[in-house]
Design a protein around this motif. Structure first.
Motif, short mmCIF file in Angstrom:
data_model
loop_
_atom_site.label_atom_id
_atom_site.label_comp_id
_atom_site.label_asym_id
_atom_site.label_seq_id
_atom_site.Cartn_x
_atom_site.Cartn_y
_atom_site.Cartn_z
N ALA B 568 42.32 44.99 38.65
CA ALA B 568 40.99 44.49 39.01
C ALA B 568 39.89 45.12 38.14
O ALA B 568 38.82 44.53 37.97
N SER B 569 40.20 46.29 37.56
CA SER B 569 39.18 46.96 36.76
C SER B 569 39.04 46.38 35.37
O SER B 569 38.12 46.73 34.63
N VAL B 570 39.98 45.51 34.99
CA VAL B 570 39.90 44.91 33.65
C VAL B 570 38.71 43.96 33.59
O VAL B 570 38.54 43.13 34.49
N PRO B 571 37.84 44.10 32.57
CA PRO B 571 36.69 43.19 32.47
C PRO B 571 37.14 41.74 32.37
O PRO B 571 38.08 41.44 31.63
N LEU B 729 45.81 34.18 30.16
CA LEU B 729 46.75 34.82 29.25
C LEU B 729 46.06 35.73 28.25
O LEU B 729 46.65 36.70 27.76
N ILE B 730 44.76 35.47 27.95
CA ILE B 730 44.09 36.34 26.98
C ILE B 730 43.80 37.71 27.57
O ILE B 730 43.52 38.65 26.84
N TYR B 731 43.90 37.85 28.90
CA TYR B 731 43.67 39.16 29.51
C TYR B 731 44.96 39.94 29.68
O TYR B 731 44.94 41.08 30.12
N SER B 734 45.17 43.43 28.10
CA SER B 734 44.35 44.45 28.77
C SER B 734 44.95 44.84 30.11
O SER B 734 44.92 46.01 30.51
N ILE B 735 45.54 43.85 30.81
CA ILE B 735 46.14 44.15 32.10
C ILE B 735 47.33 45.09 31.92
O ILE B 735 47.48 46.09 32.64
N ARG B 736 48.14 44.80 30.92
CA ARG B 736 49.27 45.67 30.61
C ARG B 736 48.80 47.10 30.34
O ARG B 736 49.36 48.07 30.86
N ALA B 737 47.74 47.19 29.53
CA ALA B 737 47.23 48.52 29.17
C ALA B 737 46.70 49.24 30.41
O ALA B 737 46.93 50.45 30.59
N ALA B 738 46.01 48.49 31.29
CA ALA B 738 45.44 49.11 32.49
C ALA B 738 46.55 49.65 33.39
O ALA B 738 46.44 50.74 33.95
#
Lengths: 113, 899
Positions: B568-571, B729-731, B734-738
């Motif tokens: 949820a913290s991913v922009p 899919l473009i996020y 970032s989700i993986r990294a988070a």
């Protein structure tokens, strides 16, 4: 000159076999040989002559080989094959038989019946 | 003698002599004869003349030779074929249309029939597949929802020994994890009773099947691999037999690899690995060992007899476990093909009808062209007859031409069928059983080729027969050369009308199919799939240390919630919800429940979905009544539930639903990876009603559903529903990294069950969706082909008749006929036929409308019918007028010189 004889159908091939059996001959030679043996009495239809030769060659009774004629020309000489010899023999026997039977019938007199 | 020499000798004894050889020999004879004649006193000129007259021409000798040795028929036929090919080359348009018509018809029919055969009639590789039954029971209140039932070991054995049963297979699906390597991978395993090898009768590609002795000592630790899994995971390693595979921290030996065509089973999920069923004993914490049965009946046992014999046995089970059966039910043995037939059968049959129409249209088109062409060739044929061609010779020539066209079409059609048969599988792999391998069906190929050849030959011969009926060839010749008005008798006009009618039929069917697909897309799903992605996560079952840390329920909840917060913290991410097995359009597990403490013996069932309170917001499912639970209630997991609208109307229609109590007895851990809340099976108060969201597939009505906090039973996996502001899919990166920033070794999984994909993709994977899309594409393609064929037919017919009557039009124009009138005469017959065809087609469609509507289970649209008719009429008009314009474009004088 004696009267020309017309050839019954199917006998031309037999005559060609006979002519070739006496030694290899080219097409024109066969023609001359038949006329010579028959004492110039047979009038062979020239058109059907080569047809008969082609057919005999196809059946394997005579075989053609290119060679040189008496006046130094290239010519195709035909000779009898083994199958051709056998064929000539059966044809001759058949013809003689038939001729004898037919002649026998035709020569009967009324009092012989 | 070498072999080569032997072959050469053989060839010389068989091969005909060459033309030069023949001519040289004949030439030498001619020369010899000529010399003799000269010797007899003729001049050289006279001798040559006489020799030629007596013996013949050297040029003709080769023909005499070939005639003598019986090659004449062969030569003439070769000439006919050459002539036929040349005639086709002169008229490439005619040839192309005729050949293409046949090729399309043959190709499409063969491909479609082969597909139907592979999908509906023989899709399974199992021995005696038509005798394998899937026993279900049917609740008489809801007969359209057949229910599978699990059996205990004793019950399974009892069923196996029943009289009509030859053998039976028990199986159970289980989610598993490959451990022992760097990356855990979730796979689907299927436990099979150890008679699997003989039951299926499928020879493994490598190694061996599971055999009865694998049951010894509580089950051998062996696995058989599915072909696709073997390819994916081991890269198709042929030396894999005997190697170890670690599954759920236990070592298994790989004993076999199944062939590609074996994909057991499509209904409950295709297994990646197959294991001996006896192993289940040690793994599952259930009161009764669960087997789903497949039954192979003895040969010649009818379905009715088997149902009658097995019914009482299953009734016995019902008395042992009354809670698992409704009040009024009966047993039904379903052939394993049934699910596919139900879903696909009708439309495939309709498609088959469509391609048969296409074949008929193709044949009709070819016939029209041959007939029209025959008319223009009367002149040529008359001349050939006049100069002495025998009738047989002409028939033979026309026959050869027709056969050349038909054969070319047939060859192309066979080639096309191979390509076309693969097309549906490429377009829509999900609509067909994974196991079906499509082979071209030889019988139907032979049938269409034979039909095409027959058709081509028959209509190719018509001109020859007509010519012979025109009693004298001379008359036909004269009539042709003179200026004649149209005789008005055109056989092809009937064919055009029929063709146009059939095309209209196909077009309107296509319209209906496309419309019902559009309806499917536009149906209200009850949730908003746009910009929502499902992210699947397998919790650390593979790492004993980590696993023991999150083994307790509170720790696991906390772990899941922390991952949720990280996502949820991913922009760009607006809402993140948690669920387990709650991915629409096919969600939840079917479970028995009871309401208000009633001990009703007939136990109602509903989909139970384990989600958190944000699920409804993330998927935009509206709350209709009451409320959803809050964070604290979510953590507790017990005492409350939310139901959907379908549930409310079916089970609580009479009274106020909020505040009522329901219990779900099955809400307990089913294996050692699951953990439940303290009172998961206790009473739950209904605190809210939400809108219906599709939960049984895109096209089927929403079934009653109960939403329960996911913390009631937590498995070793979780799914996050992530609503984002743009394409999800473009996020993903970032989700993986988070997630990694919180738990560095926590992977996102990508399997089919717990994988990561958008909800739009989930809809596209829905079988009904992909099937309907496929059908509308196929129907669209077929009707476009039919339209093209029909138009090509009309076009060529008008073009031909205009070309044939050029002089007539010239005379008419010269005598002052208005151009519009000439245009009308040129196009009249084709136009009238097409119009008649459209009228017939409309009538026919109206009649078929009701039938089609019933079959397609959608309203037969008058709009699409009239739209198709208008399109067809317009294009037919253009196809008539375009070539007819040539009739008035020619200057009269030139037209008169035409002959």
């Amino acid at each position: 000159m004696t009267k020309p004889v017309e050839l019954p159908q199917g006998t031309l091939e037999m005559l060609i076999l006979k002519a070739v059996s006496l030694g290899p001959l080219h097409g024109y030679g066969i023609l001359l040989r038949i006329q010579q043996i028959s004492g110039e009495r047979l009038e062979i239809l020239q058109g059907s002559f080569y047809t008969a030769i082609y057919r005999l060659e196809r059946r394997g009774w005579i075989i053609g080989e290119w060679g040189e004629s008496e006046n130094k020309r290239r010519a195709r000489f035909y000779s009898l094959t083994a199958a051709g010899t056998r064929q000539l023999k059966t044809e001759t026997a058949k013809w003689t038989d038939m001729a004898a039977v037919v002649a026998g019938i035709l020569n009967k007199k009324a009092n012989e019946l | 003698m070498s072999l080569l020499a032997a072959i050469r000798k053989l060839w010389h004894s068989v091969a005909p002599r060459t033309r030069t050889d023949i001519e040289e020999e004949f030439g030498s004879t001619l020369d010899a004869y000529q010399e003799d004649l000269i010797r007899q006193g003729l001049s050289e000129e006279e001798a040559r003349r006489k020799a030629h007259i007596d013996l013949g021409q050297p040029a003709a000798q080769n023909e005499i030779y070939r005639d003598a040795i019986g090659l004449r028929l062969f030569d003439e036929l070769r000439g006919d074929i050459r002539y036929g090919l040349r005639a086709l080359r002169r008229n490439p348009g005619f040839a192309a249309v005729a050949v293409l018509s046949l090729a399309l018809g043959i190709g499409a029919t063969t491909a479609m029939f082969s597909l139907i055969y592979a999908v509906l009639l023989h899709p399974f590789p199992y021995a005696g597949a038509d005798r394998i039954m899937n026993p279900v029971f049917i609740d008489e209140k809801h007969p359209d929802e057949p229910l599978w039932f699990p059996l205990s070991k004793a019950q399974f054995d009892g069923l196996s020994h029943a009289a009509p049963v030859e053998s039976s297979l028990g199986f159970n699906n289980a989610q598993m994890e490959i451990t022992g390597s760097a990356l855990p991978e979730d796979i689907s395993g299927i436990y099979l009773t150890e008679n699997a090898g003989t039951f299926f009768g499928v020879r493994p590609l490598l190694g061996r099947n599971i055999e009865p002795y694998d049951a010894d000592n509580g089950g051998h630790s062996v696995v058989v691999l599915n072909y696709r899994f073997w390819q994916r995971h081991f890269g198709g390693d042929p030396n894999i037999i005997g190697h170890a595979l670690e599954i759920n921290h236990a070592a298994y030996t790989i004993i076999g690899v199944m062939p590609r065509s074996f994909a057991f089973n499509d209904s409950t999920g295709v297994g990646d690995v197959y294991l001996p069923g006896s192993l289940m004993q040690g793994l599952f914490n259930v009161p009764y060992l669960v087997y789903f049965p497949w039954i192979k009946l003895r040969p010649h046992v009818t379905l009715a007899a088997a149902n009658a014999a097995l019914g009482p046995i299953v009734r016995q089970f019902a008395t042992q476990h009354p809670e698992r059966f409704p009040n009024h039910w009966h047993l039904a043995l379903q052939p394993i093909i049934v699910p596919y037939q139900q879903e696909t059968g009708r439309t495939l049959t309709l498609l088959l009808a469509g391609v048969v129409l296409l074949l008929i249209i193709g044949c009709a088109n070819c016939s029209i062209l041959l007939l029209a062409r025959g008319r223009t060739r009367r002149h040529e044929l008359a001349i050939r007859t006049a100069i002495g061609a025998s009738r047989w010779r002409i028939v033979r020539q026309l026959l050869v031409e027709a056969v050349v066209i038909s054969c070319t079409g047939a060859v192309l059609g066979v080639a096309a069928s191979y390509w076309l048969a693969r097309l549906p599988l490429l377009l829509s792999p999900d609509s067909f059983p994974a196991e079906s391998v499509i082979h071209i069906n030889a019988a139907i190929l032979a049938f269409s080729v034979a039909l095409a050849l027959l058709c081509g030959t028959l209509f190719g011969l018509v001109p020859a027969l007509r010519l012979s009926r025109d009693d004298s060839a001379g008359r036909a010749l004269g009539r042709q050369i003179g200026v004649v008005a149209a005789s008005g008798k055109h056989r092809w006009s009937v064919l055009i009308a029929a063709q146009v009618a059939l095309t209209l039929l196909l077009m309107s069917t296509a319209g209906t199919a496309i419309r019902s697909f559009l309806q499917l897309i536009q149906t209200s799903l009850g949730y908003d799939p746009a910009n929502v992605m499902k992210v699947g996560v397998i919790l650390h079952a593979h790492d004993p240390g980590e696993w023991s840390r999150i083994q307790p329920r509170e720790a696991r909840t906390a772990y899941i919630e922390q991952i949720r917060e990280k996502i949820a913290s991913v922009p760009g991410v607006s809402t993140v919800a948690v669920g387990t097995d709650a991915t629409p359009p096919d969600t939840g597990a079917q479970r028995v429940f009871n309401i208000d403490g009633t001990s009703n013996r007939e136990q109602p069932q509903a989909r139970v979905m384990l989600v958190d309170q944000r699920y409804f917001a993330a998927l935009r499912i509206p709350v209709l009544e009451g409320r959803v639970w809050n964070t604290d209630e979510n953590a507790r997991g017990d005492f409350l539930a939310v139901v959907n609208h379908a549930f409310a109307t079916r089970y609580c229609s009479s009274s106020n639903i909020l505040g009522r109590q329901l219990r779900i007895p099955g809400l307990t851990p089913h294996n050692r990876y699951q953990v439940a809340s303290a009172q998961s099976t206790a009473g739950r108060q209904i605190i809210g009603v939400v809108g219906d969201a599709r939960n049984d597939g895109v096209d089927r009505p929403v079934v009653p559903a109960i939403y329960v906090p996911y913390t009631a039973v937590i498995p070793n996996y979780a799914q996050f529903f992530v609503r984002t502001q743009a394409d999800p899919l473009i996020y993903l990166h970032s989700i993986r990294a988070a997630i990694a920033s919180f738990a560095s070794d926590q992977q996102i999984s990508n399997g089919s069950f717990n994988g990561t994909f958008t909800l739009k993709e989930a809809i596209e994977q829905d079988t009904q969706y992909s099937r309907q899309r496929l059908f509308s594409i196929l129907f669209g393609v077929f009707s476009a082909m039919a339209l093209a064929l029909a138009l090509a037919g009309i076009f060529s017919v008008v073009a031909y008749s205009v070309a044939q009557r050029t002089s007539e039009f010239g005379v008419r124009l010269a005598l002052g006929a208005p151009r519009a009138h000439v245009l009308w005469i040129a196009a009249r017959i084709a136009l009238v036929s097409a119009a008649a065809g459209i009228v017939i087609g409309l009538g026919f469609d109206g009649f078929l409308g009701a039938v089609l509507a019933h079959w397609m289970q959608s309203t037969f649209a008058a709009g699409s019918l009239f739209g198709a008719a208008a399109l067809l009429a317009l294009s037919a008009l253009l196809a008539c007028l375009f070539p007819a314009r040539r009739a008035i474009a020619v200057p009269p004088a030139e037209a008169l010189r035409h002959e």
